[in-house]
Design a protein around this motif. Sequence first.
Motif, PDB file in Angstrom:
ATOM      1  N   VAL A   7       9.690 -69.553 -24.354  1.00 32.66           N
ATOM      2  CA  VAL A   7      10.465 -70.756 -23.615  1.00 32.66           C
ATOM      3  C   VAL A   7      11.578 -70.993 -24.754  1.00 32.66           C
ATOM      4  O   VAL A   7      12.738 -70.997 -24.563  1.00 32.66           O
ATOM      5  N   ILE A   8      11.252 -71.199 -26.080  1.00 38.10           N
ATOM      6  CA  ILE A   8      12.205 -71.908 -26.896  1.00 38.10           C
ATOM      7  C   ILE A   8      12.976 -70.755 -27.486  1.00 38.10           C
ATOM      8  O   ILE A   8      14.175 -70.890 -27.407  1.00 38.10           O
ATOM      9  N   GLY A   9      12.475 -69.621 -27.694  1.00 39.36           N
ATOM     10  CA  GLY A   9      13.330 -68.593 -28.276  1.00 39.36           C
ATOM     11  C   GLY A   9      14.312 -67.861 -27.267  1.00 39.36           C
ATOM     12  O   GLY A   9      15.556 -67.609 -27.447  1.00 39.36           O
ATOM     13  N   ARG A  10      13.683 -67.667 -26.095  1.00 42.21           N
ATOM     14  CA  ARG A  10      14.457 -66.725 -25.215  1.00 42.21           C
ATOM     15  C   ARG A  10      15.349 -67.550 -24.277  1.00 42.21           C
ATOM     16  O   ARG A  10      16.392 -67.300 -23.945  1.00 42.21           O
ATOM     17  N   TYR A  11      15.226 -69.003 -24.223  1.00 44.30           N
ATOM     18  CA  TYR A  11      15.733 -69.616 -23.120  1.00 44.30           C
ATOM     19  C   TYR A  11      16.579 -70.660 -23.806  1.00 44.30           C
ATOM     20  O   TYR A  11      17.749 -70.898 -23.681  1.00 44.30           O
ATOM     21  N   ILE A  12      15.848 -71.746 -24.594  1.00 44.08           N
ATOM     22  CA  ILE A  12      16.683 -72.743 -25.117  1.00 44.08           C
ATOM     23  C   ILE A  12      17.396 -72.413 -26.173  1.00 44.08           C
ATOM     24  O   ILE A  12      18.759 -72.568 -26.217  1.00 44.08           O
ATOM     25  N   PHE A  13      17.223 -71.441 -27.096  1.00 46.88           N
ATOM     26  CA  PHE A  13      17.865 -71.152 -28.168  1.00 46.88           C
ATOM     27  C   PHE A  13      19.118 -70.112 -27.818  1.00 46.88           C
ATOM     28  O   PHE A  13      20.138 -70.304 -28.111  1.00 46.88           O
ATOM     29  N   ASN A  14      18.809 -69.447 -26.704  1.00 50.77           N
ATOM     30  CA  ASN A  14      19.777 -68.537 -26.149  1.00 50.77           C
ATOM     31  C   ASN A  14      20.945 -69.421 -25.622  1.00 50.77           C
ATOM     32  O   ASN A  14      21.997 -68.885 -25.702  1.00 50.77           O
ATOM     33  N   TYR A  15      20.503 -70.427 -24.815  1.00 51.72           N
ATOM     34  CA  TYR A  15      21.668 -71.209 -24.056  1.00 51.72           C
ATOM     35  C   TYR A  15      22.313 -71.917 -25.186  1.00 51.72           C
ATOM     36  O   TYR A  15      23.571 -71.969 -25.127  1.00 51.72           O
ATOM     37  N   ILE A  16      21.664 -72.498 -26.290  1.00 49.15           N
ATOM     38  CA  ILE A  16      22.450 -73.379 -27.262  1.00 49.15           C
ATOM     39  C   ILE A  16      23.468 -72.475 -27.798  1.00 49.15           C
ATOM     40  O   ILE A  16      24.596 -72.562 -27.998  1.00 49.15           O
ATOM     41  N   GLY A  17      22.818 -71.298 -28.337  1.00 52.39           N
ATOM     42  CA  GLY A  17      23.779 -70.353 -29.131  1.00 52.39           C
ATOM     43  C   GLY A  17      24.823 -69.747 -28.224  1.00 52.39           C
ATOM     44  O   GLY A  17      26.230 -69.806 -28.479  1.00 52.39           O
ATOM     45  N   GLY A  18      24.355 -69.602 -26.994  1.00 53.95           N
ATOM     46  CA  GLY A  18      25.410 -68.899 -26.092  1.00 53.95           C
ATOM     47  C   GLY A  18      26.745 -69.855 -25.798  1.00 53.95           C
ATOM     48  O   GLY A  18      27.923 -69.818 -25.685  1.00 53.95           O
ATOM     49  N   THR A  19      26.095 -71.360 -25.636  1.00 53.05           N
ATOM     50  CA  THR A  19      27.177 -72.095 -25.340  1.00 53.05           C
ATOM     51  C   THR A  19      28.220 -72.447 -26.402  1.00 53.05           C
ATOM     52  O   THR A  19      29.404 -72.781 -26.291  1.00 53.05           O
TER      53      THR A  19
END
Length: 79
Positions: A7-19
Amino acid sequence: MDFFQIVIGRYIFNYIGGTIRWIYGSIWRTIFNKPKFTYQEYINGPKKSKDHFDEYGHQFNNRVIAIGFLGLIVILVMR
């Protein structure tokens, strides 16, 4: 433990970095009049790409950028 890492690596970090990449890329491409990518392409890679790197490379880059960004925020808050 694996659930939280996913959840943290794949979703949260992915969306923060992608944004962050989307904001930077949109400004950069507007200034230099280049074609823009959609938000989802910054998160998941370009659509209809046959390159394996496009999906996993974008997600890896997003995570690295998110970790760096959050690290910078922590350093600034600690001062």
